[in-house]
Design an enzyme around this catalytic site. Sequence first.
Site, short mmCIF file in Angstrom:
data_model
loop_
_atom_site.label_atom_id
_atom_site.label_comp_id
_atom_site.label_asym_id
_atom_site.label_seq_id
_atom_site.Cartn_x
_atom_site.Cartn_y
_atom_site.Cartn_z
N GLU A 1 42.15 47.54 23.97
CA GLU A 1 42.20 48.28 25.59
C GLU A 1 42.81 47.27 25.78
O GLU A 1 42.13 46.22 25.75
CB GLU A 1 40.77 48.33 25.64
CG GLU A 1 40.04 48.49 27.00
CD GLU A 1 38.72 48.61 27.35
OE1 GLU A 1 38.95 47.74 28.60
OE2 GLU A 1 38.40 49.17 26.77
N CYS B 1 41.26 44.01 34.00
CA CYS B 1 42.32 45.10 33.86
C CYS B 1 42.28 45.95 34.41
O CYS B 1 43.51 47.13 34.69
CB CYS B 1 41.98 45.61 32.03
SG CYS B 1 40.97 45.82 32.20
#
Length: 482
Positions: A253, A287
């Site tokens: 990720e 993020c």
Amino acid sequence: MNGFKGLLINGREVPSSSEQRFENMSPTTGSSFLQVAAGTVKDAISAVEAASAALAVWGNVSFVERRQVLLKAAEILESRRKEHRMTFALETGGVASWADMNVTEAASTLREAAGLASAAIGEMLPSHDPRTINVARRTPAGVVLAIVPWNAPLVLATRSVAIALAVGNTVVIRPSEEAPLTAGYLLAEALTEAGIPDGVVNVVSSAPGQGRNLIAAMVEHPAVRRVVFIGSTPVGRSIAELAGRNLKSAVMELGGKNPTVVRADADLKLWTPALAFSSFVNAGQVCMATDRIIVHESRAAELQERLASHAKAMVVGDPREADTEVGPLINQKAADSYTRQIADAVHHGARLLTGGLDIDGLYARPVVLAGVSPKAAVYYEESFAPIVSIYPVANDDEAVALANDSEFGLIGSVISADLHAAQELAKRLKVGAVHVNGPSVGDEPHVPFGGLAASGFGRLGGFESVRTFTEERTFYLHGYDN
């Protein structure tokens, strides 16, 4: 907060085998608030071996027992919410609302994982022989290595390991050196207090800049069968390459350059606070944060004025203060990147609508940019700072083309009064997830999450993670009398 935090190996807190420590530096105060054990390769191997030995116990206990441990750990985390606020403020610069979100989401993730402890993980398959039964069964993969970042540390530590634990794996957490407590030890302590057996959860911290060899040793260890990495794309590439060479399944990720598309019919008065939230929450160090707002040209001037005004009014300061909305950047490297991107954007013709280069140590003001050139670094680099750029476009086609003009593909958002048009536009965005009429920052623990392209591969969350953290094995059962 003062004292020493040792490694967690086989249920015991121990010093590093080298007896070395490092200072856990606070971005809020600029000083150390805790000494942490600096783990070595030897310690990392010990942690993996402890996790491997514990598989025989944890992998064979009833799913009811695993569920009870996870549920109790969730309660323990929530009971210490106020204490965790201070830890977040000192260790990561996170404000109280950000710390609370981490606790709430981590507890929710543990509860979701507890529900999956009894998930159906097998199926009956037909055979040409009426006296044969074929069974495909999923069993725990083995030791899971979770490499956890500092920015949403408790959420991401829990996301990395909760479902792995629910289905019988054991884990080693390597927390970020920037946030060893919130990215590893807080969760491990809650699970230990909840009654998880020794060796099932281990934490090996390492000193700044010293993690490469330690991580490599664990990835290469035969007992490690899954690798989870949440962090930057460059580091993720190297870890994925190492995992691939060792035939280990991995979930990556990684970074994003996340677009929010604002159509001409959007209510800007209503949506400006949400746009500011998704751009500047946790000082933009998320993020999923919006880096680019792509707006219909007929509304660009209004949005620029509204967002700049909102950003200018945001309270930047000590995250321990109740009215603070934006805390410090995590370290000097982040501060240098912030000023570099802004200066470079202005050099290439961008206009600063609010904010600027007058950063106060690590305390950066939210920045809104307009007129950003494709030549500017901030056009294509992930900012990971409170910087957002506004781009006017003539229509949906231009919006989609600009949104997809990136190597990343993590998450996006579309804002519109026309729900059908928004959904159709959302389908065209090349990202792993899209919010329609919602900020880009947000997910739910039961929904698989992950990116495309340079934003990574694999998914964490929901039943998808049950498959991720188990191995499928087939049994041919002969001689049955049907």
